[in-house]
Design a protein around this motif. Sequence first.
Motif, mmCIF file in Angstrom:
data_model
loop_
_atom_site.group_PDB
_atom_site.id
_atom_site.type_symbol
_atom_site.label_atom_id
_atom_site.label_comp_id
_atom_site.label_asym_id
_atom_site.label_seq_id
_atom_site.Cartn_x
_atom_site.Cartn_y
_atom_site.Cartn_z
ATOM 1 N N LEU A 81 0.832 -1.209 0.000
ATOM 2 C CA LEU A 81 0.000 0.000 0.000
ATOM 3 C C LEU A 81 0.864 1.255 0.000
ATOM 4 O O LEU A 81 0.553 2.226 -0.688
ATOM 5 C CB LEU A 81 -0.944 -0.006 1.200
ATOM 6 N N ALA A 82 1.954 1.226 0.776
ATOM 7 C CA ALA A 82 2.861 2.377 0.800
ATOM 8 C C ALA A 82 3.497 2.581 -0.567
ATOM 9 O O ALA A 82 3.629 3.714 -1.048
ATOM 10 C CB ALA A 82 3.943 2.179 1.869
ATOM 11 N N LEU A 83 3.893 1.496 -1.212
ATOM 12 C CA LEU A 83 4.465 1.593 -2.557
ATOM 13 C C LEU A 83 3.437 2.113 -3.553
ATOM 14 O O LEU A 83 3.761 2.905 -4.440
ATOM 15 C CB LEU A 83 5.012 0.234 -3.009
ATOM 16 N N GLU A 84 2.196 1.672 -3.397
ATOM 17 C CA GLU A 84 1.131 2.142 -4.291
ATOM 18 C C GLU A 84 0.929 3.645 -4.100
ATOM 19 O O GLU A 84 0.785 4.388 -5.072
ATOM 20 C CB GLU A 84 -0.153 1.384 -4.003
ATOM 21 N N THR A 85 0.948 4.109 -2.855
ATOM 22 C CA THR A 85 0.802 5.532 -2.571
ATOM 23 C C THR A 85 1.984 6.316 -3.145
ATOM 24 O O THR A 85 1.802 7.368 -3.761
ATOM 25 C CB THR A 85 0.712 5.759 -1.044
ATOM 26 N N ALA A 86 3.192 5.775 -2.942
ATOM 27 C CA ALA A 86 4.389 6.432 -3.488
ATOM 28 C C ALA A 86 4.327 6.475 -5.009
ATOM 29 O O ALA A 86 4.707 7.476 -5.627
ATOM 30 C CB ALA A 86 5.653 5.702 -3.021
ATOM 31 N N LEU A 87 3.847 5.410 -5.614
ATOM 32 C CA LEU A 87 3.717 5.378 -7.070
ATOM 33 C C LEU A 87 2.738 6.444 -7.541
ATOM 34 O O LEU A 87 3.004 7.163 -8.502
ATOM 35 C CB LEU A 87 3.246 3.996 -7.527
ATOM 36 N N ALA A 88 1.608 6.566 -6.863
ATOM 37 C CA ALA A 88 0.621 7.566 -7.250
ATOM 38 C C ALA A 88 1.197 8.970 -7.127
ATOM 39 O O ALA A 88 1.013 9.806 -8.019
ATOM 40 C CB ALA A 88 -0.639 7.417 -6.393
ATOM 41 N N GLU A 89 1.916 9.232 -6.043
ATOM 42 C CA GLU A 89 2.525 10.548 -5.845
ATOM 43 C C GLU A 89 3.595 10.806 -6.893
ATOM 44 O O GLU A 89 3.671 11.892 -7.462
ATOM 45 C CB GLU A 89 3.112 10.662 -4.425
ATOM 46 N N SER A 90 4.423 9.802 -7.180
ATOM 47 C CA SER A 90 5.459 9.939 -8.204
ATOM 48 C C SER A 90 4.840 10.186 -9.570
ATOM 49 O O SER A 90 5.324 11.019 -10.339
ATOM 50 C CB SER A 90 6.339 8.686 -8.258
ATOM 51 N N THR A 91 3.766 9.495 -9.866
ATOM 52 C CA THR A 91 3.075 9.678 -11.140
ATOM 53 C C THR A 91 2.523 11.101 -11.237
ATOM 54 O O THR A 91 2.630 11.748 -12.274
ATOM 55 C CB THR A 91 1.939 8.643 -11.274
ATOM 56 N N ARG A 92 1.929 11.585 -10.149
ATOM 57 C CA ARG A 92 1.399 12.946 -10.139
ATOM 58 C C ARG A 92 2.514 13.958 -10.375
ATOM 59 O O ARG A 92 2.383 14.862 -11.202
ATOM 60 C CB ARG A 92 0.705 13.228 -8.792
ATOM 61 N N ILE A 93 3.634 13.792 -9.684
ATOM 62 C CA ILE A 93 4.768 14.711 -9.834
ATOM 63 C C ILE A 93 5.319 14.638 -11.252
ATOM 64 O O ILE A 93 5.604 15.665 -11.870
ATOM 65 C CB ILE A 93 5.862 14.384 -8.791
ATOM 66 N N LEU A 94 5.444 13.434 -11.771
ATOM 67 C CA LEU A 94 5.958 13.263 -13.133
ATOM 68 C C LEU A 94 5.048 13.953 -14.137
ATOM 69 O O LEU A 94 5.519 14.625 -15.049
ATOM 70 C CB LEU A 94 6.082 11.773 -13.465
ATOM 71 N N ARG A 95 3.737 13.827 -13.948
ATOM 72 C CA ARG A 95 2.809 14.505 -14.860
ATOM 73 C C ARG A 95 2.964 16.014 -14.768
ATOM 74 O O ARG A 95 2.894 16.716 -15.769
ATOM 75 C CB ARG A 95 1.379 14.073 -14.548
ATOM 76 N N GLU A 96 3.147 16.532 -13.558
ATOM 77 C CA GLU A 96 3.358 17.975 -13.402
ATOM 78 C C GLU A 96 4.644 18.413 -14.096
ATOM 79 O O GLU A 96 4.668 19.434 -14.779
ATOM 80 C CB GLU A 96 3.430 18.346 -11.915
ATOM 81 N N ILE A 97 5.700 17.622 -13.923
ATOM 82 C CA ILE A 97 6.981 17.937 -14.565
ATOM 83 C C ILE A 97 6.843 17.889 -16.076
ATOM 84 O O ILE A 97 7.313 18.786 -16.785
ATOM 85 C CB ILE A 97 8.091 16.978 -14.073
ATOM 86 N N LEU A 98 6.183 16.854 -16.577
ATOM 87 C CA LEU A 98 5.999 16.725 -18.024
ATOM 88 C C LEU A 98 5.186 17.893 -18.570
ATOM 89 O O LEU A 98 5.478 18.405 -19.649
ATOM 90 C CB LEU A 98 5.320 15.401 -18.359
ATOM 91 N N GLN A 99 4.162 18.332 -17.842
ATOM 92 C CA GLN A 99 3.352 19.469 -18.281
ATOM 93 C C GLN A 99 4.232 20.709 -18.352
ATOM 94 O O GLN A 99 4.134 21.481 -19.304
ATOM 95 C CB GLN A 99 2.176 19.677 -17.315
ATOM 96 N N GLY A 100 5.085 20.911 -17.337
ATOM 97 C CA GLY A 100 6.011 22.052 -17.338
ATOM 98 C C GLY A 100 6.990 21.976 -18.494
ATOM 99 O O GLY A 100 7.289 22.984 -19.145
ATOM 100 N N GLU A 101 7.483 20.761 -18.770
ATOM 101 C CA GLU A 101 8.416 20.576 -19.892
ATOM 102 C C GLU A 101 7.731 20.887 -21.217
ATOM 103 O O GLU A 101 8.316 21.495 -22.099
ATOM 104 C CB GLU A 101 8.961 19.148 -19.902
ATOM 105 N N LYS A 102 6.469 20.478 -21.376
ATOM 106 C CA LYS A 102 5.728 20.771 -22.610
ATOM 107 C C LYS A 102 5.597 22.281 -22.794
ATOM 108 O O LYS A 102 5.763 22.795 -23.895
ATOM 109 C CB LYS A 102 4.343 20.124 -22.566
ATOM 110 N N LEU A 103 5.289 23.003 -21.711
ATOM 111 C CA LEU A 103 5.136 24.448 -21.786
ATOM 112 C C LEU A 103 6.461 25.103 -22.161
ATOM 113 O O LEU A 103 6.501 25.978 -23.020
ATOM 114 C CB LEU A 103 4.620 24.987 -20.446
ATOM 115 N N GLN A 104 7.570 24.655 -21.524
ATOM 116 C CA GLN A 104 8.890 25.206 -21.852
ATOM 117 C C GLN A 104 9.238 24.924 -23.305
ATOM 118 O O GLN A 104 9.762 25.788 -24.004
ATOM 119 C CB GLN A 104 9.954 24.624 -20.934
ATOM 120 N N PHE A 105 8.945 23.728 -23.779
ATOM 121 C CA PHE A 105 9.253 23.360 -25.156
ATOM 122 C C PHE A 105 8.447 24.231 -26.116
ATOM 123 O O PHE A 105 8.963 24.732 -27.114
ATOM 124 C CB PHE A 105 8.948 21.878 -25.386
#
Length: 168
Positions: free
Chosen positions: A120-144
């Motif tokens: 469950l902790a890994l699942e929570t960490a995965l969800a948080e990592s996925t959320r952060i990665l999506r935010e980073i990717l969105q920022g990268e798209k805007l910069q690009f």
Amino acid sequence: METPETIYLIPDSEHGHLWCDDPAPGLGMDPKDAIEYRRADVVDATLAKQAKAARNGMDAARSASTQEMKEAQRLRDESKPELLESERQANAQLTAQLEYLEQLASDRLELVTATTDRALALETALAESTRILREILQGEKLQFSRRIQICSWADHLDALTNMEAPHG
């Protein structure tokens, strides 16, 4: 082209950070400076394996407990009731085995609970990592997008400055 299983966010002095499939793509780059990201399906598969292992552990503990209880019942049924001392010894033995089994079941249950909590902790960490990665990717798209727009403007300005003035 298949999406890589692992990608890295690496520091870049010119652009801040860049995505790459190598943690140190250039000379003098340290792989320790890269941030590793794994594809969600790979992490999901790992979590599924852990969950299956936890279920198998619970099933094995249940099966072992059932077998031990059957063995304890068989031993009790085989005792001779006419010999009181023999019954006492058999009862003491069965009680000790039962306590052992209860402790064994308790230990296995704790292990399964700990494994489930970890999953469950890994699942929570995965969800948080996925959320952060999506935010980073969105920022990268805007910069690009901004970089492309700046390059377009620069090309337009170059074209305007390279035009010859009319001769009069």
